[in-house]
Design a protein around this motif. Structure first.
Motif, short mmCIF file in Angstrom:
data_model
loop_
_atom_site.label_atom_id
_atom_site.label_comp_id
_atom_site.label_asym_id
_atom_site.label_seq_id
_atom_site.Cartn_x
_atom_site.Cartn_y
_atom_site.Cartn_z
N PRO A 137 0.85 -1.18 -0.12
CA PRO A 137 -0.12 -0.03 -0.06
C PRO A 137 0.80 1.38 0.03
CG PRO A 137 -0.62 -1.32 1.65
CD PRO A 137 0.36 -2.03 0.92
N LEU A 138 0.42 2.20 -0.55
CA LEU A 138 1.14 3.67 -0.58
C LEU A 138 1.55 4.20 0.80
CD1 LEU A 138 -1.01 5.47 -3.31
CD2 LEU A 138 1.19 4.24 -3.72
N HIS A 139 0.70 4.21 1.67
CA HIS A 139 1.20 4.57 2.94
C HIS A 139 2.05 3.59 3.67
CE1 HIS A 139 -1.82 1.45 4.25
NE2 HIS A 139 -0.92 1.21 5.45
N GLU A 140 2.15 2.17 3.10
CA GLU A 140 3.37 1.35 3.65
C GLU A 140 4.59 1.65 3.40
OE1 GLU A 140 4.94 -1.35 6.21
OE2 GLU A 140 3.18 -0.39 6.38
N ARG A 141 4.64 2.11 1.99
CA ARG A 141 5.84 2.35 1.39
C ARG A 141 6.64 3.63 1.95
NH1 ARG A 141 5.59 0.49 -4.35
NH2 ARG A 141 3.63 -0.74 -4.55
N VAL A 142 5.45 4.50 2.21
CA VAL A 142 6.13 5.79 2.88
C VAL A 142 6.58 5.50 4.53
CG1 VAL A 142 5.59 8.09 3.83
CG2 VAL A 142 4.68 7.38 1.66
N ARG A 143 6.15 4.51 5.15
CA ARG A 143 6.15 4.09 6.16
C ARG A 143 7.48 3.47 6.28
NH1 ARG A 143 4.62 -0.79 9.33
NH2 ARG A 143 4.79 -0.43 11.68
N LYS A 144 7.82 2.61 5.52
CA LYS A 144 9.03 1.81 5.43
C LYS A 144 10.21 2.84 5.31
CE LYS A 144 7.89 -2.45 3.49
NZ LYS A 144 8.05 -3.73 2.45
N ALA A 145 9.93 3.91 4.49
CA ALA A 145 11.16 4.87 4.16
C ALA A 145 11.37 5.44 5.61
CB ALA A 145 10.65 5.92 3.23
N SER A 204 -8.16 -1.02 8.37
CA SER A 204 -6.97 -1.26 9.32
C SER A 204 -6.66 0.16 9.87
CB SER A 204 -5.80 -1.67 8.23
OG SER A 204 -4.62 -1.39 8.91
N LYS A 205 -6.52 0.08 11.24
CA LYS A 205 -6.23 1.32 11.80
C LYS A 205 -5.05 1.93 11.90
CE LYS A 205 -9.36 0.20 15.88
NZ LYS A 205 -9.33 -0.21 17.39
N ASP A 206 -3.94 1.21 11.56
CA ASP A 206 -2.60 1.53 11.04
C ASP A 206 -2.60 2.43 9.97
OD1 ASP A 206 -1.53 0.31 13.43
OD2 ASP A 206 -0.78 -1.28 11.96
N ALA A 207 -3.35 1.71 8.84
CA ALA A 207 -3.71 2.60 7.73
C ALA A 207 -4.27 3.91 7.84
CB ALA A 207 -4.30 1.75 6.45
N GLN A 208 -5.14 3.86 8.56
CA GLN A 208 -5.95 5.32 8.86
C GLN A 208 -5.00 6.11 9.56
OE1 GLN A 208 -9.24 4.39 10.99
NE2 GLN A 208 -10.06 2.75 9.40
N VAL A 209 -4.31 5.92 10.75
CA VAL A 209 -3.40 6.91 11.30
C VAL A 209 -2.09 7.38 10.52
CG1 VAL A 209 -1.55 6.81 13.13
CG2 VAL A 209 -3.89 5.73 13.48
N MET A 210 -1.69 6.31 9.48
CA MET A 210 -0.76 6.78 8.54
C MET A 210 -1.11 7.74 7.48
SD MET A 210 2.51 5.96 8.53
CE MET A 210 3.77 6.48 7.03
N ARG A 211 -2.33 7.59 7.05
CA ARG A 211 -2.85 8.64 6.06
C ARG A 211 -3.10 9.66 6.63
NH1 ARG A 211 -5.59 3.97 4.03
NH2 ARG A 211 -7.29 3.94 5.42
N ALA A 212 -3.48 10.18 7.91
CA ALA A 212 -3.63 11.28 8.69
C ALA A 212 -2.30 11.83 8.84
CB ALA A 212 -4.22 10.99 10.02
N MET A 213 -1.20 11.36 9.12
CA MET A 213 0.12 11.82 9.10
C MET A 213 0.51 12.18 7.98
SD MET A 213 3.66 11.13 8.97
CE MET A 213 3.53 9.80 8.24
N LEU A 214 0.20 11.58 6.85
CA LEU A 214 0.87 11.94 5.54
C LEU A 214 0.33 13.22 5.13
CD1 LEU A 214 1.10 8.69 3.68
CD2 LEU A 214 2.95 9.63 5.17
N ASP A 215 -0.74 13.77 5.85
CA ASP A 215 -1.18 15.03 5.22
C ASP A 215 -0.55 16.13 5.94
OD1 ASP A 215 -3.32 13.95 3.77
OD2 ASP A 215 -4.59 13.97 5.25
N MET A 216 0.55 15.73 6.58
CA MET A 216 1.46 17.04 7.18
C MET A 216 2.65 17.33 6.54
SD MET A 216 1.03 15.86 11.46
CE MET A 216 1.94 14.49 11.11
N SER A 217 2.83 17.08 5.39
CA SER A 217 3.82 17.55 4.57
C SER A 217 4.28 18.88 4.68
CB SER A 217 3.84 16.98 2.99
OG SER A 217 3.67 15.59 2.97
#
Length: 499
Positions: A324-332, A391-404
């Motif tokens: 998933p896109l958010h997981e790619r960012v999370r790995k980085a 998935s709760k992890d996906a929801q939290v990560m998507r919210a975090m990614l809006d803070m660029s």
């Protein structure tokens, strides 16, 4: 009067009932039934298994939505899945042979008719798993999908894996740049099938300059970390040997030597091969998949980066599976990457469209209609690949990614400009400048990130080039040189990360 009409009404009802029964006997009754009644007639049209180190995915594709219940059983570990509204079929039985011996999670699969309308799948496991079972609505070429994702009970730490790789193959100092086995990022020599760089005979002057510039930047950065407060930074030459620091006060020549005492800064580049698994990405006229092109180029680029002293590359996926896109960012972010490069191959309705493009994130709207269209296409990867939106992890990560941040976008544009300039030396550019749009995979707030469209896979000529290994090597050379040039001008910030 009503008593006289009543028999007529009853007769009409009886005739209607008889007509309905007769029609039902001919199969017309199916038109009156809803999805719940038709579930019993569901047909599985395809089964797919996507094994990977991160997780294994099993997909059942059917003509109508399926319902499933699952539970885990210990001693030995098994995952039991009951799917209602199905009869055992050849497609379901085919699942047994699709499990590969090297699957990290599934040892065997057993399929049987547990009840008249229930098919039971039993997955014999090689280790404990945390399963996710969810359905996906039809999208693109797919019909309804029932997905079983098997994750390890303890998540793999990409930073630990990177540490192991670093310990096994990291150069002991900047002098490794001149060792026989090292290849400069800009070197034009092809990669061996095993994924390691071949000898760098005949590398261009530009390639050597890029390698030297990279070593200069890293060496200056390390020297500045060691200098005392108030002391002016020194102008250092390219490091030529790796020797431990002496106890005496360092002479000027000592500053040209890279320490191997664990204090050296490791620069990490996250490489993101686009798409994968259920999501093939764009498909060329001859059937070439974007996901395969992206992975091939990313692996070549990784070899070039790893050949550089003080640098390591991490892939968000190392095989053909969906991330998933958010997981790619999370790995980085988990490996504290200094930058992220997402690799793709473009497609458009017009087969004449051609040329490479580089994109950065946009705080507002896209810089062009084409950039907006491409961003929407790439962001649809989660829908095609199949992400568990609950998935709760996906929801939290998507919210975090809006803070660029604005700073991240500014650095991303610098990186994009550096890479675009070297891609233009390999082939035609689709646009002469870095474009911007709302790409989800570029939204890490603390990592400069770019998305590279290496060419138009929908263009028959460019599809042939993208499939050619020598051209993939040229693209990897250009990307690596652009990355090293970026770091030469923008040394990474200090972090608690040792080589």
């Amino acid at each position: 009067m009503s008593q006289k009409k009543q028999p007529a009404v009853l007769s009409s009802l009886q005739l209607s009932r008889r007509g309905v029964l007769a029609a039902g006997a001919r199969g017309s009754l199916l038109l009156l039934l809803g999805p719940a009644q038709l579930a019993w007639g569901a047909q599985v049209v395809a089964v797919r298994v996507w094994p990977a180190k991160d997780y294994t995915r099993v997909t059942l594709e059917s003509d109508v939505a399926l319902k499933a219940q699952h539970f885990l059983m210990p001693g030995p570990d098994r995952l039991v899945i009951d799917i209602t509204g199905l009869e055992l079929s050849a497609q379901l039985k085919d699942l047994v042979r699709k499990v590969r011996p090297d699957d990290p999670y599934i040892a065997h699969v057993r399929v049987g008719q547990n009840k008249p309308d229930v098919v039971r799948l039993v997955l014999d496991l090689k280790q404990g798993v945390k399963p996710q079972v969810f359905g996906l609505a039809p999208v693109a070429a797919y019909q309804h999908r029932m997905v079983f994702d098997l994750y390890p009970t303890k998540e793999t730490d990409p930073a630990a894996a990177l540490q192991v790789a670093t310990g096994a193959s990291a150069p002991s100092g900047a002098g490794a740049a001149s060792s026989p086995g090292a290849t400069a990022p800009g070197a034009s020599s092809p990669l061996a099938p095993g994924g390691e760089a071949a000898a760098a005979d005949g590398s261009s002057t530009a390639s050597r300059q890029a390698a030297e510039a990279m070593n200069d930047a890293l060496g200056d950065f390390i020297t500045d970390l060691r200098r005392k407060p108030g002391e002016a930074p020194s102008d250092r030459a390219v490091a030529k040997a790796a020797q431990p620091k002496s106890a005496a006060a360092p002479a000027e020549d000592d500053d040209d030597k890279t320490p191997n005492n664990g204090a050296q800064r490791l620069v990490i580049v996250a490489l993101d091969p686009g798409h994968g698994g259920e999501d093939p990405g764009a498909i060329g006229p001859s059937g070439l998949y974007e996901k395969h092109v992206a992975l091939a180029i990313a692996m070549k680029l990784r070899a070039r980066i790893n050949a550089q002293p003080g640098m390591r590359a991490m892939l968000t996926r190392e095989a053909d599976y969906f991330v998933p896109l958010h997981e790619r960012v999370r790995k980085a972010r988990r490996v504290q990457a200094d930058l992220l490069v997402s690799i793709h191959a473009d497609a458009f309705l017009n087969p004449q469209a051609r040329g490479a493009s580089v994109f950065a994130l946009s705080e507002g709207g896209a810089t062009s209609a084409a950039a907006r269209w491409i961003a929407n296409k790439e962001n649809a990867s989660d829908m095609v690949g199949g992400v568990n939106v609950k998935s709760k992890d996906a929801q939290v990560m998507r919210a975090m990614l809006d803070m660029s941040t604005t700073a991240q976008i500014k650095d991303s544009l610098k990186l994009g400009k550096s890479v675009l300039g070297h891609l233009g030396k390999v082939g035609k550019l689709h646009k002469p400048r870095v474009e911007q749009a709302g790409f989800a995979v570029l939204k890490a707030p603390d990592i400069p990130s770019i998305l590279v469209e290496t060419g138009f896979i929908s263009n028959p000529e460019e599809e042939r080039k993208l499939q050619d290994e020598s051209y993939q090597n040229e693209l990897a050379d250009a990307l690596a040189t652009g990355i090293t040039r970026y770091f030469a001008r923008n040394p990474p910030l200090a972090r608690n990360r040792a080589l």
